[in-house]
Design a protein around this motif. Sequence first.
Motif, PDB file in Angstrom:
ATOM      1  N   GLU A  47      39.701  35.519  51.225  1.00 52.18           N
ATOM      2  CA  GLU A  47      39.059  36.643  50.525  1.00 52.18           C
ATOM      3  C   GLU A  47      39.242  36.514  49.024  1.00 52.18           C
ATOM      4  O   GLU A  47      40.349  36.263  48.545  1.00 52.18           O
ATOM      5  N   LYS A  48      38.157  36.722  48.297  1.00 52.06           N
ATOM      6  CA  LYS A  48      38.246  36.660  46.822  1.00 52.06           C
ATOM      7  C   LYS A  48      39.033  37.864  46.288  1.00 52.06           C
ATOM      8  O   LYS A  48      39.849  37.749  45.381  1.00 52.06           O
ATOM      9  N   GLN A  49      38.753  39.044  46.857  1.00 50.00           N
ATOM     10  CA  GLN A  49      39.416  40.262  46.382  1.00 50.00           C
ATOM     11  C   GLN A  49      40.807  40.383  47.036  1.00 50.00           C
ATOM     12  O   GLN A  49      40.992  39.934  48.162  1.00 50.00           O
ATOM     13  N   PRO A  50      41.781  40.956  46.319  1.00 52.26           N
ATOM     14  CA  PRO A  50      43.092  41.127  46.964  1.00 52.26           C
ATOM     15  C   PRO A  50      42.989  42.129  48.127  1.00 52.26           C
ATOM     16  O   PRO A  50      42.292  43.131  48.009  1.00 52.26           O
ATOM     17  N   VAL A  51      43.650  41.795  49.225  1.00 53.67           N
ATOM     18  CA  VAL A  51      43.682  42.702  50.380  1.00 53.67           C
ATOM     19  C   VAL A  51      45.100  43.261  50.468  1.00 53.67           C
ATOM     20  O   VAL A  51      46.054  42.477  50.561  1.00 53.67           O
TER      21      VAL A  51
END
Length: 301
Positions: free
Chosen positions: A21-25
Amino acid sequence: MNIPSRVRLIDVGPRDGLQNEKQPVPAATKIELVHRLQAAGLREIEVTSYVSPKWVPQMADAAEVLAGLKRADDVRYPVLVPNLQGLERAIATGVTDIAIFTAASDAFNRKNINASVDESLERLKPVAEQARAAGLKVRGYVSTVLGCPYQGAVPLAEVVRVSEALFHMGCYEISLGDTIGVGTPHAARDMLRAVRSAVPIEQLAVHFHDTYGQALANVYACIEEGVRVADASVGGLGGCPYAKGATGNVATEDLVYMLHGLGLETGVDLDALCDTARWISAELGREPVSHVAKARQPQVA
Ligand code: HMG
Ligand code: MG
């Protein structure tokens, strides 16, 4: 046809899915994903990886994820470990199952783990040895079994050699990974036939990414050959950060639907799994990519 009555599934979504995932989870979302998967009946969930956070920052919160898990006695929670440093971190957080990994291609290994195939096997030997001495179960992955994003074709003899090497290190199971999802059913079957000349079929698992839409057909071909274990990813999440363009694994819900249709048991509640696929996809701001989660409407209580 050689069709077993039960297929063991390993949901690798929290690791193989979320590593890409590019965005932090947030760790809390990862933890909830694992809890939802176990509530849906998954009994093996690959929860995170203890790799270098410089290489894969998405998994830097591995210890926090482990600490937040409400572990069930009948569920296994393997984690990916690349080296002794990773093993140490895994043991410190109470992990009981690890997966070590390498590939059948030098070019991919250099990008993914900064080592050739042979160097990686040397590096993994003490990891497997010390993990087993500490009472951990050790699974092995071989990537690029049907093609490499950097070198193209991968000789079957290399896939066999690397699988056998991991097996001799004491891995209880070898998962054969089509990392970039280029395989087709007869290629998958031929690869499996070659590997099973060196590793018993009962100790082989398959791990198909769905980049070219072939993953379900490939799993089916391997089930016909007698494989009883498949990796999959809820919502079809994932990919490998070091295999550009590769998409997620076969979606667990698509695979469960096919297996149940074939009369095979999985122990998974398909509606609960589809709810989980829709939930995690919404958390990530998109629709699930799987057919089944889209086709089945949420259950009204
Ligand atoms: P390196 O740079 O050669 O290793 O990376 P190093 O030993 O020189 O370490 C570099 C820095 O990372 C050092 O920090 C280490 O301490 C640290 P510095 O001294 O610079 O501050 N480090 C670690 N930190 C925490 N935990 C560790 C660890 N190891 C080193 N375990 C290395 C070599 C293998 C570590 C690196 O390349 C790596 O972590 N690669 C992992 C890449 C990855 O996770 N890829 C995705 C998973 S594989 C996959 O998806 C395929 C699969 O799904 C199957 C399929 O689909 O085919 C499994
Ligand atoms: Mg993978």
